[in-house]
Design a protein around this motif. Structure first.
Motif, PDB file in Angstrom:
ATOM      1  N   LEU A  20      -7.734  -3.283 -11.529  1.00 10.12           N
ATOM      2  CA  LEU A  20      -8.809  -4.260 -11.385  1.00 10.12           C
ATOM      3  C   LEU A  20      -8.618  -5.500 -12.267  1.00 10.12           C
ATOM      4  N   PRO A  21      -8.271  -5.376 -13.553  1.00 11.08           N
ATOM      5  CA  PRO A  21      -8.053  -6.599 -14.345  1.00 11.08           C
ATOM      6  C   PRO A  21      -6.867  -7.435 -13.838  1.00 11.08           C
ATOM      7  N   PRO A  39     -16.694 -11.246  -4.316  1.00  6.76           N
ATOM      8  CA  PRO A  39     -17.771 -10.259  -4.482  1.00  6.76           C
ATOM      9  C   PRO A  39     -17.179  -8.873  -4.780  1.00  6.76           C
ATOM     10  N   GLU A  40     -17.913  -8.065  -5.521  1.00  3.25           N
ATOM     11  CA  GLU A  40     -17.446  -6.719  -5.847  1.00  3.25           C
ATOM     12  C   GLU A  40     -17.192  -5.884  -4.597  1.00  3.25           C
ATOM     13  N   GLU A  41     -17.940  -6.130  -3.527  1.00  2.00           N
ATOM     14  CA  GLU A  41     -17.720  -5.370  -2.297  1.00  2.00           C
ATOM     15  C   GLU A  41     -16.339  -5.668  -1.710  1.00  2.00           C
ATOM     16  N   VAL A  42     -15.834  -6.880  -1.898  1.00  2.00           N
ATOM     17  CA  VAL A  42     -14.483  -7.218  -1.439  1.00  2.00           C
ATOM     18  C   VAL A  42     -13.460  -6.485  -2.302  1.00  2.00           C
ATOM     19  N   GLU A  43     -13.691  -6.455  -3.604  1.00  2.75           N
ATOM     20  CA  GLU A  43     -12.786  -5.715  -4.500  1.00  2.75           C
ATOM     21  C   GLU A  43     -12.746  -4.234  -4.119  1.00  2.75           C
ATOM     22  N   ARG A  44     -13.909  -3.649  -3.897  1.00  4.24           N
ATOM     23  CA  ARG A  44     -13.965  -2.227  -3.535  1.00  4.24           C
ATOM     24  C   ARG A  44     -13.250  -1.959  -2.213  1.00  4.24           C
ATOM     25  N   GLU A  45     -13.485  -2.820  -1.232  1.00  5.62           N
ATOM     26  CA  GLU A  45     -12.857  -2.616   0.079  1.00  5.62           C
ATOM     27  C   GLU A  45     -11.348  -2.853   0.008  1.00  5.62           C
ATOM     28  N   LEU A  68      -0.113  -0.694 -16.400  1.00  2.22           N
ATOM     29  CA  LEU A  68       0.324  -1.468 -15.246  1.00  2.22           C
ATOM     30  C   LEU A  68       0.732  -2.853 -15.729  1.00  2.22           C
ATOM     31  N   LEU A  69       1.952  -3.235 -15.417  1.00  3.17           N
ATOM     32  CA  LEU A  69       2.485  -4.543 -15.810  1.00  3.17           C
ATOM     33  C   LEU A  69       2.366  -5.564 -14.696  1.00  3.17           C
ATOM     34  N   GLY A  70       2.296  -5.085 -13.469  1.00  2.00           N
ATOM     35  CA  GLY A  70       2.224  -5.992 -12.335  1.00  2.00           C
ATOM     36  C   GLY A  70       1.874  -5.242 -11.074  1.00  2.00           C
TER      37      GLY A  70
END
Length: 154
Positions: A20-21, A39-45, A68-70
């Protein structure tokens, strides 16, 4: 950082908190932060799609230990000029601390290998014209297409 110091693998369900970051950093680079953040809903989907075998979207991660590096996200699609699918590298992001260490090059190689193994005959991507650091690498591993992109928000 030597390439042996990290590995490339598919994204896994347990990667979400670390993904996520990076995802948000990628979007911030393209001006999608603060009032214009996704929007968070786009991130979740997006995350759901990356992990779903039924979706034509796949994620790769460059990992050193537990970090995670990339990340790289591939999207397969049909084409009217070839029978086999094309692979669009929609997102590629490397943490600032890992830039210049070969992570982006390794992710590009892994994306091409994955796309080839999945039957795609071309891998392509786009970047901002002023993304000079990334373009130095891209000029070494791919040919620059002469295209202008238009978009119409619907």
């Amino acid at each position: 950082m030597a390439e042996a110091a990290f590995a490339i693998r598919p994204l896994q369900a347990g990667d979400h908190a670390d993904w996520l970051p990076l995802w948000r950093g990628y979007n911030a680079f393209y001006g999608r932060e603060g009032a214009t953040a996704l929007p968070e809903e786009v991130e979740r989907e997006t995350w759901r799609r990356l992990l779903s075998p039924a979706e034509p979207v796949h994620g790769l991660a460059a990992v050193a230990g537990d970090a995670l590096l990339g990340i790289a996200h591939l999207l397969y699609h049909r084409s009217t000029i070839q029978i086999q699918d094309a692979a669009y590298l929609q997102d590629l992001y490397v943490t600032p601390a890992a830039r210049g260490s070969g992570v982006a090059r390794a992710l590009l190689r892994a994306a091409a290998d994955r796309a080839r193994a999945d039957g795609a005959v071309v891998l392509y991507w786009r970047t901002a014209g002023d993304n000079h650091a990334a373009r130095r690498l891209y000029d070494q591993v791919a040919e620059l297409a002469d295209a202008v992109i238009y978009r119409q928000v619907l």
